[in-house]
Design a protein around this motif. Structure first.
Motif, PDB file in Angstrom:
ATOM      1  N   GLY A   1       0.822  -1.205   0.000  1.00  0.00           N
ATOM      2  CA  GLY A   1       0.000   0.000   0.000  1.00  0.00           C
ATOM      3  C   GLY A   1       0.855   1.253   0.000  1.00  0.00           C
ATOM      4  O   GLY A   1       2.053   1.239   0.247  1.00  0.00           O
ATOM      5  N   SER A   2       0.189   2.392  -0.261  1.00  0.00           N
ATOM      6  CA  SER A   2       0.893   3.662  -0.378  1.00  0.00           C
ATOM      7  C   SER A   2       1.231   4.232   0.976  1.00  0.00           C
ATOM      8  O   SER A   2       0.683   3.828   1.994  1.00  0.00           O
ATOM      9  CB  SER A   2       0.010   4.654  -1.142  1.00  0.00           C
ATOM     10  OG  SER A   2      -1.172   4.897  -0.418  1.00  0.00           O
ATOM     11  N   ALA A   3       2.124   5.221   0.990  1.00  0.00           N
ATOM     12  CA  ALA A   3       2.422   5.925   2.234  1.00  0.00           C
ATOM     13  C   ALA A   3       1.163   6.627   2.699  1.00  0.00           C
ATOM     14  O   ALA A   3       0.402   7.134   1.918  1.00  0.00           O
ATOM     15  CB  ALA A   3       3.528   6.966   1.994  1.00  0.00           C
ATOM     16  N   GLY A   4       0.944   6.642   4.024  1.00  0.00           N
ATOM     17  CA  GLY A   4      -0.304   7.212   4.507  1.00  0.00           C
ATOM     18  C   GLY A   4      -0.168   7.817   5.872  1.00  0.00           C
ATOM     19  O   GLY A   4       0.822   8.461   6.197  1.00  0.00           O
TER      20      GLY A   4
ATOM     21  N   GLN B   1      -5.256  14.675  -0.934  1.00  0.00           N
ATOM     22  CA  GLN B   1      -4.424  13.665  -0.284  1.00  0.00           C
ATOM     23  C   GLN B   1      -5.261  12.777   0.635  1.00  0.00           C
ATOM     24  O   GLN B   1      -5.074  11.558   0.690  1.00  0.00           O
ATOM     25  CB  GLN B   1      -3.310  14.336   0.501  1.00  0.00           C
ATOM     26  CG  GLN B   1      -2.301  15.095  -0.342  1.00  0.00           C
ATOM     27  CD  GLN B   1      -1.294  15.817   0.521  1.00  0.00           C
ATOM     28  OE1 GLN B   1      -0.868  15.317   1.554  1.00  0.00           O
ATOM     29  NE2 GLN B   1      -0.932  17.025   0.127  1.00  0.00           N
ATOM     30  N   LEU B   2      -6.167  13.394   1.378  1.00  0.00           N
ATOM     31  CA  LEU B   2      -6.987  12.652   2.327  1.00  0.00           C
ATOM     32  C   LEU B   2      -7.932  11.683   1.640  1.00  0.00           C
ATOM     33  O   LEU B   2      -8.066  10.533   2.058  1.00  0.00           O
ATOM     34  CB  LEU B   2      -7.795  13.641   3.180  1.00  0.00           C
ATOM     35  CG  LEU B   2      -8.841  13.048   4.131  1.00  0.00           C
ATOM     36  CD1 LEU B   2      -8.178  12.163   5.178  1.00  0.00           C
ATOM     37  CD2 LEU B   2      -9.643  14.154   4.794  1.00  0.00           C
ATOM     38  N   LEU B   3      -8.561  12.118   0.564  1.00  0.00           N
ATOM     39  CA  LEU B   3      -9.603  11.307  -0.056  1.00  0.00           C
ATOM     40  C   LEU B   3      -9.086  10.367  -1.135  1.00  0.00           C
ATOM     41  O   LEU B   3      -9.787   9.427  -1.514  1.00  0.00           O
ATOM     42  CB  LEU B   3     -10.694  12.220  -0.626  1.00  0.00           C
ATOM     43  CG  LEU B   3     -11.400  13.089   0.413  1.00  0.00           C
ATOM     44  CD1 LEU B   3     -12.531  13.876  -0.229  1.00  0.00           C
ATOM     45  CD2 LEU B   3     -11.924  12.259   1.579  1.00  0.00           C
ATOM     46  N   GLY B   4      -7.905  10.622  -1.654  1.00  0.00           N
ATOM     47  CA  GLY B   4      -7.305   9.667  -2.576  1.00  0.00           C
ATOM     48  C   GLY B   4      -7.901   9.702  -3.968  1.00  0.00           C
ATOM     49  O   GLY B   4      -8.483  10.704  -4.404  1.00  0.00           O
TER      50      GLY B   4
ATOM     51  N   ARG C   1     -16.082   9.805  -2.674  1.00  0.00           N
ATOM     52  CA  ARG C   1     -15.857   9.937  -1.234  1.00  0.00           C
ATOM     53  C   ARG C   1     -16.233  11.305  -0.690  1.00  0.00           C
ATOM     54  O   ARG C   1     -16.572  11.438   0.488  1.00  0.00           O
ATOM     55  CB  ARG C   1     -14.382   9.642  -0.932  1.00  0.00           C
ATOM     56  CG  ARG C   1     -14.006   8.198  -1.208  1.00  0.00           C
ATOM     57  CD  ARG C   1     -12.506   7.971  -1.197  1.00  0.00           C
ATOM     58  NE  ARG C   1     -12.189   6.561  -1.423  1.00  0.00           N
ATOM     59  CZ  ARG C   1     -10.979   6.089  -1.623  1.00  0.00           C
ATOM     60  NH1 ARG C   1      -9.938   6.930  -1.648  1.00  0.00           N
ATOM     61  NH2 ARG C   1     -10.787   4.790  -1.804  1.00  0.00           N
ATOM     62  N   LEU C   2     -16.184  12.327  -1.520  1.00  0.00           N
ATOM     63  CA  LEU C   2     -16.419  13.688  -1.064  1.00  0.00           C
ATOM     64  C   LEU C   2     -17.768  13.852  -0.364  1.00  0.00           C
ATOM     65  O   LEU C   2     -17.833  14.468   0.715  1.00  0.00           O
ATOM     66  CB  LEU C   2     -16.297  14.656  -2.243  1.00  0.00           C
ATOM     67  CG  LEU C   2     -16.273  16.150  -1.908  1.00  0.00           C
ATOM     68  CD1 LEU C   2     -15.070  16.502  -1.049  1.00  0.00           C
ATOM     69  CD2 LEU C   2     -16.254  16.977  -3.199  1.00  0.00           C
ATOM     70  N   PRO C   3     -18.868  13.307  -0.887  1.00  0.00           N
ATOM     71  CA  PRO C   3     -20.150  13.484  -0.195  1.00  0.00           C
ATOM     72  C   PRO C   3     -20.195  12.840   1.190  1.00  0.00           C
ATOM     73  O   PRO C   3     -21.000  13.237   2.028  1.00  0.00           O
ATOM     74  CB  PRO C   3     -21.152  12.802  -1.144  1.00  0.00           C
ATOM     75  CG  PRO C   3     -20.485  12.777  -2.476  1.00  0.00           C
ATOM     76  CD  PRO C   3     -19.027  12.605  -2.180  1.00  0.00           C
ATOM     77  N   LEU C   4     -19.346  11.846   1.425  1.00  0.00           N
ATOM     78  CA  LEU C   4     -19.310  11.178   2.726  1.00  0.00           C
ATOM     79  C   LEU C   4     -18.370  11.858   3.711  1.00  0.00           C
ATOM     80  O   LEU C   4     -18.451  11.610   4.918  1.00  0.00           O
ATOM     81  CB  LEU C   4     -18.861   9.722   2.551  1.00  0.00           C
ATOM     82  CG  LEU C   4     -19.680   8.854   1.607  1.00  0.00           C
ATOM     83  CD1 LEU C   4     -19.062   7.467   1.496  1.00  0.00           C
ATOM     84  CD2 LEU C   4     -21.132   8.761   2.078  1.00  0.00           C
TER      85      LEU C   4
ATOM     86  N   ALA D   1      -1.741  13.710   3.882  1.00  0.00           N
ATOM     87  CA  ALA D   1      -2.607  14.362   4.865  1.00  0.00           C
ATOM     88  C   ALA D   1      -3.734  13.417   5.241  1.00  0.00           C
ATOM     89  O   ALA D   1      -4.882  13.582   4.845  1.00  0.00           O
ATOM     90  CB  ALA D   1      -3.158  15.664   4.291  1.00  0.00           C
ATOM     91  N   GLY D   2      -3.409  12.386   5.992  1.00  0.00           N
ATOM     92  CA  GLY D   2      -4.402  11.388   6.350  1.00  0.00           C
ATOM     93  C   GLY D   2      -4.681  10.451   5.192  1.00  0.00           C
ATOM     94  O   GLY D   2      -4.040  10.534   4.143  1.00  0.00           O
ATOM     95  N   ARG D   3      -5.614   9.544   5.384  1.00  0.00           N
ATOM     96  CA  ARG D   3      -5.981   8.686   4.263  1.00  0.00           C
ATOM     97  C   ARG D   3      -7.328   8.027   4.520  1.00  0.00           C
ATOM     98  O   ARG D   3      -7.823   7.964   5.633  1.00  0.00           O
ATOM     99  CB  ARG D   3      -4.910   7.657   3.975  1.00  0.00           C
ATOM    100  CG  ARG D   3      -4.873   6.460   4.898  1.00  0.00           C
ATOM    101  CD  ARG D   3      -3.737   5.556   4.471  1.00  0.00           C
ATOM    102  NE  ARG D   3      -3.866   4.227   5.019  1.00  0.00           N
ATOM    103  CZ  ARG D   3      -2.946   3.287   4.832  1.00  0.00           C
ATOM    104  NH1 ARG D   3      -1.853   3.580   4.140  1.00  0.00           N
ATOM    105  NH2 ARG D   3      -3.095   2.091   5.332  1.00  0.00           N
ATOM    106  N   TRP D   4      -7.897   7.557   3.449  1.00  0.00           N
ATOM    107  CA  TRP D   4      -9.204   6.919   3.445  1.00  0.00           C
ATOM    108  C   TRP D   4      -9.025   5.415   3.535  1.00  0.00           C
ATOM    109  O   TRP D   4      -8.181   4.850   2.843  1.00  0.00           O
ATOM    110  CB  TRP D   4      -9.905   7.263   2.133  1.00  0.00           C
ATOM    111  CG  TRP D   4     -11.294   6.748   2.026  1.00  0.00           C
ATOM    112  CD1 TRP D   4     -11.681   5.484   1.688  1.00  0.00           C
ATOM    113  CD2 TRP D   4     -12.499   7.492   2.274  1.00  0.00           C
ATOM    114  NE1 TRP D   4     -13.036   5.389   1.692  1.00  0.00           N
ATOM    115  CE2 TRP D   4     -13.564   6.602   2.049  1.00  0.00           C
ATOM    116  CE3 TRP D   4     -12.768   8.796   2.661  1.00  0.00           C
ATOM    117  CZ2 TRP D   4     -14.897   6.990   2.196  1.00  0.00           C
ATOM    118  CZ3 TRP D   4     -14.070   9.186   2.798  1.00  0.00           C
ATOM    119  CH2 TRP D   4     -15.136   8.284   2.562  1.00  0.00           C
TER     120      TRP D   4
END
Length: 279
Positions: free
Chosen positions: A65-68, A186-189, A195-198, A90-93
Motif C-alpha cells: 500500500g501507499s504511504a499514509g 491527499q486525504l480522499l485519494g 468519497r467527497l459526499p461522505l 494528509a491522512g488517508r481513506w
C-alpha cells in the motif's frame, strides 16, 4: 497545519494521543479533535479504534500500500508506510475517519471506566483546529451519512455542540483554494468524487447540532472563505452556524492559550455547555 486541539481550560482535551474529560468536579466535557491534517483524533487514545485502524494499515502495507497516516512511528524499526524520502500524506481513506468515529464513540465509556464522577458525559463539546475542525464537524454529522456508510449513526450524537477553529469545514471550497497543499485530495485519494459526499461536513448539513466556527480574519493557512462557504451551506440547509470572526488574527493564535483569541474559543465552548441540551 498543526498544533493541539483547543478546549475550554479545565474542561478536558483529546489531543491526538489521549482523550481526557476534565478533572473531577468539572461540569462539561470537551472532546477536542487534533489539528494536524488527517492526524487521527483517536490517534492512540481509543481502545478498539486504533487496533482496527492498525489492522487495516498492516494489511495494506503488507500488500504494498501507499504511504499514509503516520501512526506515530513503528516501535523497533522503520515504519513501512513512511520509508525515507516518501512524502507523508494528509491522512488517508478510510482509516482517518475510522479513528475519528472511534474516539468520539469511546468518550462516554472512558468517563465511566476512569471513574470521573464530576464529568457529565452527555454535555460534551466537540472541538478541533484546522483539520481537527473538519474532524469535529464531521463527527457531529455522522447521522446524516447514508445508512450503508460504515460510520453511520442512527441518531445525532449526544453532544452539546461543536466549536470548530479555523476549520476545513467545506472540502469543495478548500479544494478550490488548494488549502494546505491540496490536503483534501491527499486525504480522499483517487476516488475523490465518490468519497467527497461522505467526508464533507458542508455536504452533510443540516445536522441539528449547535455549531460554532471561530475564524481568524487574516488566516492564510485556512482562509476565511472556507468557513464562509460552510456558513452559506448551513443557511441554505436551514441551519446557519454561529460564526465568530476575529479580526487581525491568523491560523495559530486560536490554539495559543496565552492569546485573547483562545479565550474567545473557551468562552464559546462554555456557552454551549451552559446553554444547550444534548442533541
Amino acid at each position: 497545519m498543526g498544533g493541539a486541539g483547543a478546549s475550554a481550560a479545565g474542561r478536558g482535551v483529546a489531543d491526538g494521543s489521549r482523550v481526557a474529560q476534565g478533572q473531577p468536579g468539572a461540569e462539561p466535557g470537551t472532546a477536542a479533535a487534533g489539528s494536524d491534517a488527517g492526524a487521527s483524533p483517536a490517534g492512540r487514545g481509543a481502545a478498539e479504534g486504533p487496533r482496527a485502524a492498525q489492522d487495516l494499515h498492516g494489511r495494506e502495507a503488507a500488500t504494498g500500500g501507499s504511504a499514509g497516516l503516520d501512526r506515530g512511528g513503528a516501535a523497533g524499526g522503520e515504519d513501512r508506510e513512511h520509508p525515507p524520502g516518501v512524502r507523508h500524506l494528509a491522512g488517508r481513506w478510510p482509516e482517518t475517519f475510522d479513528d475519528i468515529a472511534a474516539v468520539v464513540d469511546r468518550v462516554p465509556r472512558l468517563v465511566r471506566e476512569l471513574g470521573l464522577d464530576g464529568v457529565d458525559a452527555e454535555r460534551v463539546v466537540l472541538a478541533g483546529h484546522s483539520a481537527g475542525g473538519h474532524a469535529a464537524l464531521w463527527a457531529a454529522a455522522r447521522h446524516r451519512l447514508p445508512p450503508h456508510a460504515r460510520w453511520h449513526l442512527p441518531a445525532p450524537p449526544r453532544v452539546s455542540g461543536v466549536v470548530a477553529l479555523a476549520p476545513i469545514a467545506d472540502l469543495t471550497a478548500a479544494r478550490a483554494l488548494r488549502v494546505c497543499s491540496d490536503a483534501v485530495d491527499q486525504l480522499l485519494g483517487d476516488r475523490l468524487a465518490a468519497r467527497l459526499p461522505l467526508a464533507d461536513p458542508a455536504a452533510l448539513l443540516p445536522t441539528g447540532v449547535p455549531t460554532v466556527l471561530v475564524q481568524g480574519g487574516t488566516d492564510v493557512d485556512v482562509p476565511p472563505q472556507v468557513a464562509d462557504s460552510f456558513a452559506v451551506a448551513g443557511a441554505v440547509a436551514g441551519q446557519p452556524p454561529r460564526v465568530v470572526r476575529i479580526a487581525d488574527v491568523g491560523h495559530f493564535p486560536l490554539i495559543d492559550p496565552a492569546t485573547a483569541a483562545a479565550r474567545t474559543v473557551a468562552d464559546e465552548i462554555a456557552r454551549l455547555t451552559a446553554g444547550s441540551s444534548p442533541s
